[in-house]
Enzyme design. Structure first.
Site, mmCIF file in Angstrom:
data_model
loop_
_atom_site.group_PDB
_atom_site.id
_atom_site.type_symbol
_atom_site.label_atom_id
_atom_site.label_comp_id
_atom_site.label_asym_id
_atom_site.label_seq_id
_atom_site.Cartn_x
_atom_site.Cartn_y
_atom_site.Cartn_z
ATOM 1 N N ARG A 6 77.054 33.411 45.552
ATOM 2 C CA ARG A 6 77.438 32.100 46.056
ATOM 3 C C ARG A 6 76.252 31.337 46.647
ATOM 4 N NH1 ARG A 6 81.065 31.642 51.179
ATOM 5 N NH2 ARG A 6 81.465 33.807 50.614
ATOM 6 N N HIS A 15 25.359 42.565 51.453
ATOM 7 C CA HIS A 15 26.763 42.221 51.627
ATOM 8 C C HIS A 15 27.639 42.674 50.460
ATOM 9 C CE1 HIS A 15 25.162 40.006 54.944
ATOM 10 N NE2 HIS A 15 26.268 39.358 55.208
ATOM 11 N N PHE A 36 34.659 28.172 56.025
ATOM 12 C CA PHE A 36 34.908 29.418 55.289
ATOM 13 C C PHE A 36 36.115 30.180 55.838
ATOM 14 C CE2 PHE A 36 31.463 30.154 58.450
ATOM 15 C CZ PHE A 36 32.240 30.796 59.410
ATOM 16 N N GLU A 90 31.600 37.110 65.216
ATOM 17 C CA GLU A 90 32.729 36.726 64.365
ATOM 18 C C GLU A 90 33.975 37.390 64.945
ATOM 19 O OE1 GLU A 90 31.194 37.858 60.559
ATOM 20 O OE2 GLU A 90 29.506 36.471 60.760
ATOM 21 N N TYR A 145 21.108 27.568 60.634
ATOM 22 C CA TYR A 145 21.752 28.871 60.472
ATOM 23 C C TYR A 145 21.767 29.317 59.014
ATOM 24 C CZ TYR A 145 25.234 32.507 60.070
ATOM 25 O OH TYR A 145 25.861 33.687 59.754
ATOM 26 N N ASN A 200 29.450 32.592 51.169
ATOM 27 C CA ASN A 200 30.379 31.943 52.097
ATOM 28 C C ASN A 200 31.371 31.142 51.261
ATOM 29 O OD1 ASN A 200 29.034 30.993 55.354
ATOM 30 N ND2 ASN A 200 29.220 32.985 54.393
ATOM 31 N N TYR A 233 77.758 36.573 48.850
ATOM 32 C CA TYR A 233 76.639 35.652 49.100
ATOM 33 C C TYR A 233 75.547 35.741 48.040
ATOM 34 C CZ TYR A 233 78.280 34.753 53.911
ATOM 35 O OH TYR A 233 79.010 34.379 55.002
#
Length: 510
Positions: free
Chosen positions: A292, A95, A338, A422, A65, A207, A289
């Protein structure tokens, strides 16, 4: 986004492959501008892994791949041997489609560091020259322009890492001493040739989780300081409100021994040691609070910080590209390292934890302005004619509300991509970026509390607080003066924010 890493130029070297990364090591590398170098063992691993892959591809027609196939949904498209290098070059170009704001320089430096560390472990089959060029970029402070939007937090931080990697092949833009310069021009100036990517290298570069990881450590560095500031500023608020130290007694926290809670109570006792305000008899039996329960609230956030740091540290020393190459086992394995889910969930939790620091801080501000404990309404001498510090609390409340909205977890979201291949993603990049925004907001809220507490403390005179708190007060007054009458408070707020980003304190030992 503020710089968190003040620079001190030194000539020390971090040898990649011989020392693991820790938070302190990472801060030192970037703050002191250490150079990077590959340990001999790292060079050997990189060469061995590359040689193994070259031999495997030359002797086998097996599909691997992203090496001799297309990417994502195109995984079943075989790429012929003559085009495998073109495949990697095309990958970086296609990309690199980030949008949004440019990633700050500190975070780009961290991205380079983490990508180099991952590749140098010898499971990614990149060329030695590719890693060495990334080291050149880091050592010469040549920072690729990267954008904050475009990653889904799975398949790696594809778009951001593509922009980070484009200059390797002579494309993209590099920031050089604050100026943007085409990468090809920068390479020519240094007499560097573009890297000729080999099979597997493009996917190894893009990746990985280095975008969300870099933001993660940037956020941790800022969170660490915010947690320290929150305790110190809270100590001033306690005395300004004439609060009791009883809730910080050591015995209380020994019977509920959460580490962060114990640490916070100890810090408050230390910060208020010797305070004449703290030592005087109190009329009230209990405090609200927000005073405290400081150990319980601040402490819980510190525990989340520690858990987040553990996740990020493991990731900084991990390999997160795909596929991975194991020469000793004669294996090339396609998996999902990844996927950013561990980081996404940790960053979501860190956002929630730090937002709570802002939330309780705003409540202390509110109480200090309420006209209780002998303090004037809104901490001004003539309330009515003057509004005093009424509206900074509005500002803090609006910011706290924004943080609540930002704390909707990114990691519970997912969206299908690559035509269904994906089909589950982490959204860790979104978690990382919005966590940085939450932290920016927390600093603003803490600055407003400090402005308020410093004003209130002056109404306690002639009594004084501890040496530690009085040091803080004196230093703050060099930035922001006492508010005698109404003035434009936006200026005071900006000065207060600037102060807490700069202030360095030393601990007084009682």
């Amino acid at each position: 986004m503020p710089a968190v890493l003040d620079r001190v130029i030194k000539t020390s070297v971090h040898e990649i492959g011989s020392t693991e990364l820790t938070l302190e090591r990472i801060k030192t590398i970037v703050q002191e501008r250490w150079q990077l170098a590959l340990a001999p063992v790292a060079k050997a691993r990189i060469r061995e892994c590359r040689a193994y892959l070259d031999q495997k591809l030359a002797s086998s027609e097996q599909l691997f791949y992203g090496i001799n196939t297309g990417f994502g949904y195109l995984q079943n498209v075989r790429i012929n041997r003559a085009e495998t290098n073109d495949l990697q070059y095309n990958l970086l170009q296609s990309h690199a489609c980030g949008l949004g704001e440019e990633v700050p320089a500190d975070i780009v430096r961290l991205m380079l560091l983490f990508k180099i560390e991952s590749l140098a472990q010898g499971y990614s089959a990149v060329q030695l020259g590719t890693v060495e060029r990334l080291i050149d970029f880091f050592n010469h402070d040549l920072l690729p322009v990267v954008y904050s939007q475009g990653s889904l937090g799975a398949s790696g931080d594809l778009a951001p890492l593509s922009h980070l990697s484009l200059p390797l092949i002579g494309l993209g833009i590099i920031t050089v001493k604050g100026k943007k310069v085409p990468a090809a021009q920068v390479l020519a100036q240094h007499d560097w040739h573009p890297i000729q990517l080999q099979a597997k290298e493009g996917i190894a570069l893009i990746n990985g989780t280095q975008f969300m990881l870099a933001y993660g450590f940037y956020n941790l560095i800022r969170a660490e300081r915010a947690l320290e500031l929150a305790d110190l500023i809270a100590a001033m608020s306690i005395d300004a409100f004439d609060g009791s130290l009883q809730p910080f007694h050591e015995r209380l926290h020994q019977i509920r021994p959460h580490p962060g809670q114990i640490d916070t109570a100890s810090k408050i006792r230390q910060y208020l040691s010797g305070s004449s305000i703290a030592e005087k008899t109190k009329e009230q039996v209990q405090d609200p609070y927000s005073f405290r329960c400081i150990p319980q609230v601040h402490g819980a956030s510190k525990d989340v910080f520690a858990d987040t740091l553990a996740v990020m540290t493991r990731e900084a020393n991990a390999v997160t590209d795909n596929p991975n190459v194991f020469p000793d086992d004669d294996l090339i394995l396609s998996g999902g390292n990844f996927h950013g889910q561990p980081l996404a969930m940790a960053l979501d939790f860190l956002s929630i934890a730090m937002a709570e620091i802002g939330s309780i801080s705003e409540r202390r501000t509110y109480q200090l302005l309420s006209g209780q404990r002998g303090l004037p309404l809104f901490l001004i001498k003539n309330p009515g004619l003057h509004s005093g510090l009424m509206i900074p609390q509005y500002t803090a409340a609006g910011i706290v509300s924004e943080n609540k909205q930002l704390c909707t977890p990114a990691s519970v979201d997912s969206i299908v991509s690559s035509n269904g291949q994906e089909d589950h993603v982490s959204m860790g990049a979104n978690a990382a970026v919005k966590c940085a925004r939450v932290l920016d907001n927390v600093y603003k809220v803490l600055a407003i509390e400090l402005l308020t507490a410093a004003q209130a403390l002056e109404f306690r005179r002639p009594l004084s607080s501890s040496a530690q708190v009085e040091d803080l007060h004196r230093a703050f007054r060099k930035f922001v003066s006492f508010n005698e009458a109404d003035r434009v408070l936006a200026d005071d707020l900006q000065l207060s924010i600037s102060f807490i980003n700069r202030y360095k304190w030393t601990t007084h030992v009682a």
